[in-house]
Design an enzyme around this catalytic site. Sequence first.
Site, PDB file in Angstrom:
ATOM      1  N   TYR A 106       0.714  -1.184   0.042  1.00 48.57           N
ATOM      2  CA  TYR A 106      -0.011  -0.071   0.174  1.00 48.57           C
ATOM      3  C   TYR A 106       0.839   1.242   0.048  1.00 48.57           C
ATOM      4  CZ  TYR A 106      -3.355   3.585   1.243  1.00 48.57           C
ATOM      5  OH  TYR A 106      -4.131   4.594   1.011  1.00 48.57           O
TER       6      TYR A 106
ATOM      7  N   ASP B 295       9.378   3.281  -0.042  1.00 44.06           N
ATOM      8  CA  ASP B 295       8.346   4.025   0.668  1.00 44.06           C
ATOM      9  C   ASP B 295       8.336   3.724   2.317  1.00 44.06           C
ATOM     10  OD1 ASP B 295       6.099   4.631   1.946  1.00 44.06           O
ATOM     11  OD2 ASP B 295       4.579   3.591   0.572  1.00 44.06           O
TER      12      ASP B 295
ATOM     13  N   LYS C 147       3.706  10.178   8.140  1.00 40.35           N
ATOM     14  CA  LYS C 147       3.201   9.476   9.454  1.00 40.35           C
ATOM     15  C   LYS C 147       4.266  10.190  10.633  1.00 40.35           C
ATOM     16  CE  LYS C 147       1.034   5.440   7.771  1.00 40.35           C
ATOM     17  NZ  LYS C 147      -0.378   5.459   8.081  1.00 40.35           N
TER      18      LYS C 147
END
Length: 481
Positions: free
Chosen positions: A165, A267, A295
């Site tokens: 994801y 990522d 995040k």
Amino acid sequence: MTVAGRQVSRARVAEIAAREEQGYRDRTPKSAALFERARQSLPLGVASSFQAYDPYPLFMADARGSRIWDVDGNEYLDFDMAFGVLAAGHSHPILAEALQHRVANGTCYTFPVADGIELAEEIKARFGADLVRFSNSGTEATMDAIRVARGYTGREKIIKMEGGYHGHHDDVLVSIQPPRELMGPAESPTTVAASAGIPRSRIAETVIAPFNEPEMLAAILEAHDGEVAAILVEPVQFNIGVVPPKPGYLERLRELATEHGAVLIFDEVKTGVVLAWGGAYEYFGVRPDLFCLAKSIGGGIPIGAFGGRREVMAAIETLDGTPAFGQDGAGTGINRSTIPGGSTRVAHLGTFNGNPLSMAAGLVTLRQILTKDAYPRLHAMAERLTDGSQGVLDEYDLPGYAINVGPKGCVMFTPGRVTNYRDFIGLDDELWTASFFYLANRGILLPPGPDDQWTLSVQHTDAEIDRHVAVFREFAAELTA
Ligand SMILES: Cc1ncc(COP(=O)(O)O)c(C=O)c1O
């Protein structure tokens, strides 16, 4: 069910799941009422579909440190930590104080601020990067990094790993958890849209490869030789539980990307500044061409960033005269004349990029909270939680294993070790559901899905870890009684 571990009675699992779900409903009537109201205004009753789960999500009211309170006043030890955003913990006092000052002095100028330079310098130091740009989320960071890679290489295809994801833009919203009947052969998975509304043309540009299978990736790269702009990978697959890279896998990715003239993008939205001071780059010792962050770098304030090698990031400044891989691009298939529109640089834009609030949040989080000396303790607590959970699984001979990479981990309720998405499909959803509600009802909050994992923060304590393990032990004892 054939499992490593004892046969768990399906009737017992179903009985505990039903009882605990009822207990959840009994404890949270205000959340239930808010959910009913929310459904009148918000599709699925939430702001992001990830927040929706059955029977309804908890609505939260307050959080500090490692604790969070729902609107009914129930207190939880938070091990979800906002899907891994909060390695700094909720409202860290140092951050809360700095942000008060910032909020009182302007939160958006759309003019640059000095904090943005310092934060970029801090990220450069941690990730061995030359240049950095800011965005507002992980989605934007991967979207922008992909555009830079495409502009830099003059190619259009990207390779993404099955089960990975990377946010909710069209290029990567494919093959996230594809249904078994659509996923195609293991060595060349089919690209499966993970949402309605994605044009076929987008899907045609995203090629899927299996995670942890470097030689299958090599064959896929051969099949698309000269067409692949970027290989996008999360160094640990943290959206199907916890799936670490096999030894040598990331190193081989590095070699293959270089061989084929593709930009290697890590990522690090979940791994960055969480696994280690320098994220997965430091933890595994493999350097990508570009990396994406979000995040935890903002300590709870929305932020994203991407960065990497000067020659690739310089595509944002100009594509004229920038050296390609190997200086002249020889043998890499790079041909910038294929760039559509003839634009000579890559656009990277955004009203809120580098805003003073997120820059201050990032700077305080990285310089004063997630400092080098924070990591040994985070790792030790994570080992304590994994060892404790594994001890329970062993003691009660339950089907599953506990695993962590750095301060992120989970119990994988599956027969064997998961090395990629196709193994993950074997996960025992019902057992996971029973455990989620059992723990939540006793004040231990985990992410509301088996595909996510616990994240520890600098504000957690050993006593809280032990409490988590003790409640898990009660669950195991009841399950097998
Ligand atoms: C690995 C990874 N990349 C990208 C994203 C997208 O980040 P955001 O939700 O901030 O857009 C996520 C979100 O969970 C993620 O886990």
